[in-house]
Design a protein around this motif. Structure first.
Motif, PDB file in Angstrom:
ATOM      1  N   GLU A 167       1.545  -4.567  -2.181  1.00 22.07           N
ATOM      2  CA  GLU A 167       1.866  -4.704  -3.436  1.00 22.07           C
ATOM      3  C   GLU A 167       1.209  -3.547  -4.528  1.00 22.07           C
ATOM      4  O   GLU A 167      -0.134  -3.270  -4.457  1.00 22.07           O
ATOM      5  N   PRO A 168       2.311  -2.745  -5.065  1.00 24.13           N
ATOM      6  CA  PRO A 168       1.797  -1.762  -5.926  1.00 24.13           C
ATOM      7  C   PRO A 168       0.658  -2.237  -6.766  1.00 24.13           C
ATOM      8  O   PRO A 168      -0.221  -1.293  -7.091  1.00 24.13           O
ATOM      9  N   SER A 169       0.498  -3.370  -7.359  1.00 25.34           N
ATOM     10  CA  SER A 169      -0.531  -3.885  -8.259  1.00 25.34           C
ATOM     11  C   SER A 169      -1.830  -3.772  -7.743  1.00 25.34           C
ATOM     12  O   SER A 169      -2.905  -3.769  -8.224  1.00 25.34           O
ATOM     13  N   SER A 170      -2.041  -3.872  -6.423  1.00 26.92           N
ATOM     14  CA  SER A 170      -3.128  -3.856  -5.596  1.00 26.92           C
ATOM     15  C   SER A 170      -3.583  -2.319  -5.102  1.00 26.92           C
ATOM     16  O   SER A 170      -4.434  -2.342  -4.482  1.00 26.92           O
ATOM     17  N   MET A 171      -2.687  -1.376  -5.440  1.00 26.73           N
ATOM     18  CA  MET A 171      -3.087   0.093  -4.976  1.00 26.73           C
ATOM     19  C   MET A 171      -3.578   0.677  -6.016  1.00 26.73           C
ATOM     20  O   MET A 171      -3.569   0.491  -7.334  1.00 26.73           O
ATOM     21  N   PRO A 199      -3.644   3.420  -8.666  1.00 24.28           N
ATOM     22  CA  PRO A 199      -2.445   3.324  -9.868  1.00 24.28           C
ATOM     23  C   PRO A 199      -1.669   4.867  -9.351  1.00 24.28           C
ATOM     24  O   PRO A 199      -0.347   4.930  -9.512  1.00 24.28           O
ATOM     25  N   GLU A 200      -2.133   5.814  -8.998  1.00 24.80           N
ATOM     26  CA  GLU A 200      -1.631   7.102  -8.620  1.00 24.80           C
ATOM     27  C   GLU A 200      -0.797   6.964  -7.551  1.00 24.80           C
ATOM     28  O   GLU A 200       0.492   7.559  -7.560  1.00 24.80           O
ATOM     29  N   ILE A 201      -1.128   6.236  -6.588  1.00 28.28           N
ATOM     30  CA  ILE A 201      -0.207   6.043  -5.364  1.00 28.28           C
ATOM     31  C   ILE A 201       1.159   5.103  -5.672  1.00 28.28           C
ATOM     32  O   ILE A 201       2.141   5.301  -5.323  1.00 28.28           O
ATOM     33  N   ALA A 202       0.771   3.973  -6.383  1.00 29.08           N
ATOM     34  CA  ALA A 202       1.726   3.126  -6.912  1.00 29.08           C
ATOM     35  C   ALA A 202       2.891   3.934  -7.626  1.00 29.08           C
ATOM     36  O   ALA A 202       3.962   3.579  -7.290  1.00 29.08           O
ATOM     37  N   LYS A 203       2.103   4.549  -8.476  1.00 26.59           N
ATOM     38  CA  LYS A 203       3.406   5.372  -9.361  1.00 26.59           C
ATOM     39  C   LYS A 203       4.197   6.319  -8.357  1.00 26.59           C
ATOM     40  O   LYS A 203       5.294   6.365  -8.729  1.00 26.59           O
ATOM     41  N   GLN A 204       3.395   7.168  -7.695  1.00 31.66           N
ATOM     42  CA  GLN A 204       4.174   8.159  -6.982  1.00 31.66           C
ATOM     43  C   GLN A 204       5.446   7.387  -6.050  1.00 31.66           C
ATOM     44  O   GLN A 204       6.229   8.001  -5.544  1.00 31.66           O
ATOM     45  N   PHE A 205       4.883   6.409  -5.359  1.00 32.01           N
ATOM     46  CA  PHE A 205       5.729   5.929  -4.264  1.00 32.01           C
ATOM     47  C   PHE A 205       6.460   4.585  -4.534  1.00 32.01           C
ATOM     48  O   PHE A 205       7.379   4.383  -3.746  1.00 32.01           O
ATOM     49  N   TYR A 206       6.160   3.952  -5.499  1.00 34.69           N
ATOM     50  CA  TYR A 206       6.717   2.947  -6.005  1.00 34.69           C
ATOM     51  C   TYR A 206       7.592   2.459  -7.182  1.00 34.69           C
ATOM     52  O   TYR A 206       8.259   1.671  -7.519  1.00 34.69           O
ATOM     53  N   GLU A 207       7.392   3.461  -8.259  1.00 41.32           N
ATOM     54  CA  GLU A 207       8.021   3.480  -9.472  1.00 41.32           C
ATOM     55  C   GLU A 207       9.434   3.671  -9.463  1.00 41.32           C
ATOM     56  O   GLU A 207      10.040   4.447  -8.901  1.00 41.32           O
ATOM     57  N   GLY A 208      10.156   2.524  -9.443  1.00 45.11           N
ATOM     58  CA  GLY A 208      11.673   2.683  -9.442  1.00 45.11           C
ATOM     59  C   GLY A 208      12.041   2.414  -7.993  1.00 45.11           C
ATOM     60  O   GLY A 208      13.227   2.561  -7.872  1.00 45.11           O
ATOM     61  N   GLU A 209      11.230   2.267  -6.901  1.00 45.39           N
ATOM     62  CA  GLU A 209      11.522   2.089  -5.474  1.00 45.39           C
ATOM     63  C   GLU A 209      11.299   0.735  -5.095  1.00 45.39           C
ATOM     64  O   GLU A 209      10.338   0.057  -5.496  1.00 45.39           O
TER      65      GLU A 209
END
Length: 156
Positions: free
Chosen positions: A126-130, A132-142
């Motif tokens: 879950e990106p919400s548990s990561m 924030p920099e990693i969530a943005k880099q790897f999951y924004e729009g993915e």
């Protein structure tokens, strides 16, 4: 069972193929994220697959999967298998690799080492548990990844 290797380089530098299904119906994809270790007193392999990937369906619908490592000369074929979808084409045929049945799954004749894994669990990252920099880099729009942990039941 014994597998002597640099575990940090094995996935990141050498790459691998993650395969699920059987001889009649399977899919494979190139992976460079994964881990090897011990969990629940069992030797395990961990891999991460985006929910949008075709291989994800095969992982969800089968009890076994393989993680296969290849010599350097197969990087081109692994590149094809990581950039094309089995939904759209027969990428196995196009790769030139030779599928080989193993107990409950598939590997390839050309693999140096194959880990046959019995699926123990799947969990959504879950990106919400990561961070924030990693969530943005790897999951924004993915699509998100699911983590699959499998007991290594055989090393071929």
């Amino acid at each position: 069972m014994e597998f002597n290797t640099d575990i940090f380089a094995q996935y990141n530098k050498k790459w691998a193929l993650l395969t699920a299904g059987d001889n009649d119906s399977f899919n494979t994809m190139t992976i460079s994220w994964g881990g090897l270790g011990t969990l629940w007193n069992k030797p395990v392999a961990t891999t991460y697959v985006r929910t949008s990937r075709y291989t994800h369906e095969f992982l969800d619908n089968n009890d076994y999967f393989t993680v296969s490592f290849f010599p350097e000369e197969y990087k081109k074929q692994l590149g094809v298998l990581g950039s094309k979808s089995g939904r759209d084409m027969d990428k196995i045929h196009d790769s030139g690799l030779t599928p080989k049945s193993v107990d409950g799954s598939v590997t390839f004749e050309e693999a140096e080492v194959t880990l046959l894994c019995k699926k123990l669990m799947r969990q959504r990252l879950e990106p919400s548990s990561m961070n924030p920099e990693i969530a943005k880099q790897f999951y924004e729009g993915e699509a998100e990844h699911d983590m699959y942990i499998g007991e290594v039941v055989e090393i071929l």
